[in-house]
Design an enzyme around this catalytic site. Structure first.
Site, PDB file in Angstrom:
ATOM      1  N   GLU A 191      -5.214   1.925   2.854  1.00 30.43           N
ATOM      2  CA  GLU A 191      -4.965   0.514   3.440  1.00 30.43           C
ATOM      3  C   GLU A 191      -5.239   1.285   4.912  1.00 30.43           C
ATOM      4  O   GLU A 191      -5.540   0.116   5.841  1.00 30.43           O
ATOM      5  CB  GLU A 191      -3.698  -0.068   3.416  1.00 30.43           C
ATOM      6  N   GLU A 192      -4.332   2.338   5.457  1.00 30.81           N
ATOM      7  CA  GLU A 192      -4.138   2.506   6.513  1.00 30.81           C
ATOM      8  C   GLU A 192      -5.588   2.726   7.172  1.00 30.81           C
ATOM      9  O   GLU A 192      -5.945   2.896   8.334  1.00 30.81           O
ATOM     10  CB  GLU A 192      -3.356   4.206   7.247  1.00 30.81           C
ATOM     11  N   ASP A 203      -0.467   4.593   0.966  1.00 29.24           N
ATOM     12  CA  ASP A 203      -0.743   5.651   1.724  1.00 29.24           C
ATOM     13  C   ASP A 203       0.403   4.872   2.835  1.00 29.24           C
ATOM     14  O   ASP A 203       0.972   3.964   3.277  1.00 29.24           O
ATOM     15  CB  ASP A 203      -2.039   5.203   2.133  1.00 29.24           C
ATOM     16  N   ASP A 223       3.533  -6.373   3.800  1.00 24.93           N
ATOM     17  CA  ASP A 223       2.961  -5.724   4.187  1.00 24.93           C
ATOM     18  C   ASP A 223       3.120  -5.692   6.039  1.00 24.93           C
ATOM     19  O   ASP A 223       2.603  -4.862   7.152  1.00 24.93           O
ATOM     20  CB  ASP A 223       1.336  -4.830   4.191  1.00 24.93           C
ATOM     21  N   HIS A 242       0.706  -0.994  -0.093  1.00 23.22           N
ATOM     22  CA  HIS A 242       0.562  -0.049  -0.114  1.00 23.22           C
ATOM     23  C   HIS A 242       0.885   1.211   0.071  1.00 23.22           C
ATOM     24  O   HIS A 242       2.346   1.292   0.937  1.00 23.22           O
ATOM     25  CB  HIS A 242      -1.065  -0.050   1.206  1.00 23.22           C
ATOM     26  N   ASP A 293       6.373   1.488   6.641  1.00 28.25           N
ATOM     27  CA  ASP A 293       4.680   0.801   6.877  1.00 28.25           C
ATOM     28  C   ASP A 293       3.935   1.754   5.420  1.00 28.25           C
ATOM     29  O   ASP A 293       3.306   2.304   5.920  1.00 28.25           O
ATOM     30  CB  ASP A 293       3.886   0.468   7.833  1.00 28.25           C
ATOM     31  N   HIS A 352       3.393   3.395  12.161  1.00 24.91           N
ATOM     32  CA  HIS A 352       2.311   4.014  12.781  1.00 24.91           C
ATOM     33  C   HIS A 352       3.555   5.545  13.591  1.00 24.91           C
ATOM     34  O   HIS A 352       2.416   6.056  14.387  1.00 24.91           O
ATOM     35  CB  HIS A 352       1.296   3.939  13.020  1.00 24.91           C
TER      36      HIS A 352
HETATM   37 ZN   LIG Z   1       0.968  -1.803   6.244  1.00 29.26          ZN
END
Ligand SMILES: [Zn+2]
Length: 408
Positions: free
Chosen positions: A174-175, A81, A197, A79, A140, A379
């Protein structure tokens, strides 16, 4: 610097934070900047234009590297984003070469320390990339994108290597749980794929939670507290009663591995009415169904014990992809394990205590275990990744593609 690290730095320079707030698809326009960059790079690798597709409306990139023989196709998905939980703008990556196993000062008030993050010690002697303590890093999942792109570049420039079709997709959002909303399975064309991922090198997951949520609305009977004797039904106390019927041993903070839970995510209201929300999780489908039944009976019991009116709205969110893999499609997992062994990676098979895009795709017909991308502490500002992991994971992807030929 190696190709995969170079690519990684290029991709994290593009801010692609998604957003829960906008309600648009993609959720943020800036994700298109990375999509455009990847589209151009795939074309410039020499992949024919008709095999690279940019879904400009929904911000997806699809690409197919045509195979040399009659082998089944294999797919890879990452992903674009990054999480809205920390800034993804103006990322200033820091290199820690020949890491000595000690504290890494990110900024005056942020230290990446093996005391808090013991996994750091496995990277002694390696080159780490960290943040400057003000943003996330974006490993990520831009590490996954960099690894897939480098694998793609390998097969385009080694046309003598036999392989089946390699199908690639890069997705937005995705997030915020919307990564597969507009995923075009037909265009992707592989029947199974790996989402790249995951975290630490070696990680491989083909089990995730079954997931549901319930919203409970309690209508009490509010009267002046001075005249409440035998009359008042306090909705908040009914909510308390409901929550007390769920054992402490079935909460997120008391469960691990394959243990499921009820998680109270919201409780608000007053004596007249109150609303509660739970998410319900279990890897085992039978236990999952039992948990859903149980919370509904708890509501019914509370209603009859108190006289409150209790309405609920119970909804399934996603299911465990394991059911789609074991036993008939276990070769997808085994092929990855064999590829890890050839690439010198120790497989760490573990269940995901959450869901993935792959879980949703598995139920749409594209079976999709999740494999490592290499990073840690996603994150947030403590995110980091090892360059050596990214290089080895690139080898892993190459070995997975080669494995299709070996197995055929
Ligand atoms: Zn991810």
């Amino acid at each position: 610097m190696s190709e995969v690290v170079n690519r990684f730095l290029k991709y994290i320079a593009v801010d692609t934070s998604s957003s829960e707030e906008t309600g648009t698809h993609p959720s943020t326009v800036k994700q298109h900047e990375l999509a455009k960059l990847l589209y151009r790079e795939l074309c410039s690798l020499g992949i024919p234009e008709e095999d690279v597709f940019y879904d400009v409306e929904h911000c997806y990139i699809y690409c197919r590297i045509r195979g040399s023989g009659d082998y089944p196709a294999v797919g890879f998905i990452s992903h674009m984003d990054t999480s809205p939980e920390a800034s993804g703008a103006d990322i200033k990556p820091r290199f820690v070469e020949n890491y000595d196993g000690g504290d890494i000062i990110l900024s005056p008030d942020r230290v990446l320390s093996p005391e808090d993050f013991p996994e750091l010690s496995m990277y002694r002697g390696q080159t780490l990339i960290t943040t400057d303590g003000t943003t996330l890093l974006g490993a990520d999942d831009k590490a996954g994108i960099a690894e897939i792109m480098t694998m793609a570049s390998y097969f385009v420039s080694h046309s003598e290597t036999e392989h089946g079709d390699i199908c690639i997709a890069f997705t937005p959002d995705e997030e915020i749980g919307e990564g597969v909303e507009f995923f075009d399975l037909k265009r992707f064309s592989a029947v199974y794929a790996y989402t790249v991922d995951g975290g630490v090198i070696g990680e491989l997951s083909y089990e995730n939670f079954n997931a549901a949520s319930i919203e409970i609305r309690i209508t009490g009977r509010n009267v002046h507290p001075g005249e409440a004797y035998n009359k008042m039904i306090n909705a908040l106390r009914v909510a308390e009663m409901i929550d007390s019927k769920i054992p402490d041993s079935e909460r997120p903070d008391t469960t691990r591995d394959h243990e499921g839970f009820f998680h109270l995510t919201m409780l608000q209201g007053g004596p007249a009415c109150a609303t509660m929300k739970y998410i319900i999780r279990d890897h085992d489908r039978t236990l999952f169904e039992e948990k859903k039944d149980r919370i509904v009976s708890i509501c019914n019991e509370a209603a009859s014990e108190t006289g409150a009116r209790i309405d609920h709205n119970l909804r399934d969110s996603y299911y465990n992809m394991r059911e789609m893999i074991v036993p008939d499609n276990m070769f997808i997992v085994n092929r990855c394990v064999a590829a890890m062994e050839r690439a010198g990676i120790n497989p760490l098979i573990k269940p995901i205590r959450g869901g993935t895009d792959g879980a949703m795709l598995s139920y749409k017909g594209l079976i999709c275990p999740n494999i490592c991308a290499g990073g840690h502490n996603f994150h947030g500002v403590y995110e980091y990744i090892s360059c050596q992991s990214m290089e080895k994971i690139t080898d892993l992807l190459i070995e997975i593609v080669k494995g299709v030929v070996l197995d055929t």
